[in-house]
Design a protein around this motif. Structure first.
Motif, short mmCIF file in Angstrom:
data_model
loop_
_atom_site.label_atom_id
_atom_site.label_comp_id
_atom_site.label_asym_id
_atom_site.label_seq_id
_atom_site.Cartn_x
_atom_site.Cartn_y
_atom_site.Cartn_z
N GLN A 74 0.82 -1.21 0.00
CA GLN A 74 0.00 0.00 0.00
C GLN A 74 0.86 1.26 0.00
O GLN A 74 0.55 2.22 -0.72
CB GLN A 74 -0.95 -0.02 1.20
CG GLN A 74 -2.01 -1.10 1.08
CD GLN A 74 -2.80 -1.32 2.34
OE1 GLN A 74 -2.32 -1.07 3.45
NE2 GLN A 74 -4.02 -1.82 2.20
N GLU A 75 1.93 1.25 0.78
CA GLU A 75 2.82 2.41 0.80
C GLU A 75 3.48 2.60 -0.57
O GLU A 75 3.57 3.73 -1.08
CB GLU A 75 3.90 2.24 1.87
CG GLU A 75 4.88 3.40 1.91
CD GLU A 75 5.99 3.23 2.93
OE1 GLU A 75 6.79 4.19 3.09
OE2 GLU A 75 6.10 2.16 3.56
N ARG A 76 3.93 1.52 -1.17
CA ARG A 76 4.57 1.61 -2.49
C ARG A 76 3.61 2.16 -3.54
O ARG A 76 3.96 3.01 -4.35
CB ARG A 76 5.09 0.24 -2.92
CG ARG A 76 5.93 0.31 -4.19
CD ARG A 76 6.18 -1.05 -4.78
NE ARG A 76 7.17 -0.99 -5.83
CZ ARG A 76 6.95 -0.44 -7.04
NH1 ARG A 76 5.78 0.10 -7.32
NH2 ARG A 76 7.91 -0.41 -7.94
N ALA A 77 2.37 1.69 -3.50
CA ALA A 77 1.37 2.17 -4.46
C ALA A 77 1.12 3.67 -4.27
O ALA A 77 1.07 4.42 -5.26
CB ALA A 77 0.07 1.39 -4.30
N ARG A 78 1.01 4.12 -3.03
CA ARG A 78 0.80 5.55 -2.77
C ARG A 78 1.97 6.38 -3.27
O ARG A 78 1.78 7.42 -3.92
CB ARG A 78 0.61 5.81 -1.27
CG ARG A 78 -0.77 5.48 -0.75
CD ARG A 78 -0.98 5.99 0.68
NE ARG A 78 0.01 5.48 1.62
CZ ARG A 78 -0.10 4.34 2.29
NH1 ARG A 78 -1.14 3.56 2.12
NH2 ARG A 78 0.84 3.97 3.14
N LEU A 120 4.82 -6.79 -12.23
CA LEU A 120 3.72 -6.27 -13.05
C LEU A 120 2.54 -5.85 -12.18
O LEU A 120 1.91 -4.81 -12.41
CB LEU A 120 3.28 -7.30 -14.08
CG LEU A 120 4.25 -7.53 -15.25
CD1 LEU A 120 3.88 -8.78 -16.03
CD2 LEU A 120 4.27 -6.30 -16.15
N LEU A 121 2.24 -6.64 -11.16
CA LEU A 121 1.15 -6.29 -10.24
C LEU A 121 1.48 -5.05 -9.43
O LEU A 121 0.63 -4.18 -9.23
CB LEU A 121 0.85 -7.47 -9.31
CG LEU A 121 0.23 -8.70 -9.96
CD1 LEU A 121 0.22 -9.87 -9.00
CD2 LEU A 121 -1.17 -8.38 -10.44
N LEU A 122 2.72 -4.95 -8.97
CA LEU A 122 3.15 -3.76 -8.23
C LEU A 122 3.05 -2.52 -9.09
O LEU A 122 2.56 -1.47 -8.64
CB LEU A 122 4.59 -3.92 -7.74
CG LEU A 122 4.82 -4.82 -6.54
CD1 LEU A 122 6.30 -5.09 -6.36
CD2 LEU A 122 4.24 -4.19 -5.29
N LEU A 123 3.52 -2.62 -10.33
CA LEU A 123 3.46 -1.48 -11.23
C LEU A 123 2.02 -1.05 -11.49
O LEU A 123 1.70 0.15 -11.47
CB LEU A 123 4.18 -1.79 -12.54
CG LEU A 123 5.70 -1.95 -12.43
CD1 LEU A 123 6.27 -2.53 -13.71
CD2 LEU A 123 6.35 -0.61 -12.10
N ARG A 124 1.17 -2.02 -11.69
CA ARG A 124 -0.24 -1.70 -11.94
C ARG A 124 -0.87 -1.04 -10.72
O ARG A 124 -1.68 -0.11 -10.86
CB ARG A 124 -1.00 -2.96 -12.31
CG ARG A 124 -2.44 -2.68 -12.63
CD ARG A 124 -3.17 -3.88 -13.11
NE ARG A 124 -4.55 -3.51 -13.41
CZ ARG A 124 -5.42 -4.32 -13.90
NH1 ARG A 124 -5.09 -5.56 -14.18
NH2 ARG A 124 -6.65 -3.92 -14.13
N ALA A 125 -0.53 -1.49 -9.53
CA ALA A 125 -1.09 -0.90 -8.31
C ALA A 125 -0.69 0.57 -8.19
O ALA A 125 -1.46 1.37 -7.66
CB ALA A 125 -0.61 -1.68 -7.08
N GLY A 126 0.49 0.91 -8.68
CA GLY A 126 0.97 2.27 -8.57
C GLY A 126 0.54 3.21 -9.68
O GLY A 126 0.43 4.41 -9.49
N ARG A 127 0.26 2.68 -10.85
CA ARG A 127 -0.07 3.54 -11.98
C ARG A 127 -1.41 3.25 -12.61
O ARG A 127 -1.86 3.95 -13.48
CB ARG A 127 1.01 3.45 -13.07
CG ARG A 127 1.16 2.05 -13.61
CD ARG A 127 1.49 2.05 -15.08
NE ARG A 127 2.17 0.84 -15.46
CZ ARG A 127 1.58 -0.35 -15.60
NH1 ARG A 127 0.31 -0.50 -15.36
NH2 ARG A 127 2.27 -1.40 -15.99
#
Length: 130
Positions: A74-78, A120-127
């Protein structure tokens, strides 16, 4: 006939009388404070008490790690969203593909094919989706 239900958190529940089975509200029978009348193997997969106790300890640590991963996700996505907003507000592009490739490669090297999927999931969560 009463059927035990294993909840997603691993606790074992029994449906209340007169209520439907799966998804019904039940009381944990092998969780702290539960009825405790379930066999240890119902929750741990083994009847051997020492192994069952060790499995419970390991799972407690796994749960701690899961909580930390969720918080970090959650922190990374924010933070990633903040980077995107800041970049676009200053006239930059929505995405920096070289940065995304760098992240994908870092995860692939560290974790293999699964790492690429995770990245890929992390990137999508952030952008958001492309």
């Amino acid at each position: 006939m009463m059927t035990d239900v294993v909840e997603s958190n691993g606790s074992l529940t029994r449906p209340e009388a007169g209520r439907p089975g799966p998804g019904a509200s039940g009381s944990p029978v092998d969780a702290p404070g539960g009825a405790g009348d379930a066999k240890p193997e119902a929750r741990t997969g083994t009847p051997e008490p020492t192994a069952a106790a060790r499995i419970v300890e390991i799972r407690e640590r796994i749960d701690e790690i899961d909580r930390a991963l969720i918080e970090l996700w959650q922190e990374r996505a924010r933070l990633s969203q903040e980077v995107g907003v800041t970049r676009m507000a200053s006239g930059g592009t929505r995405l920096v593909l070289s940065r995304e490739r760098e992240i994908l490669e870092r995860f692939r090297v560290a974790l293999g094919a699964d790492g690429t999927q995770l990245a890929l999931l992390l990137l999508r969560a952030g952008r958001g989706p492309l």
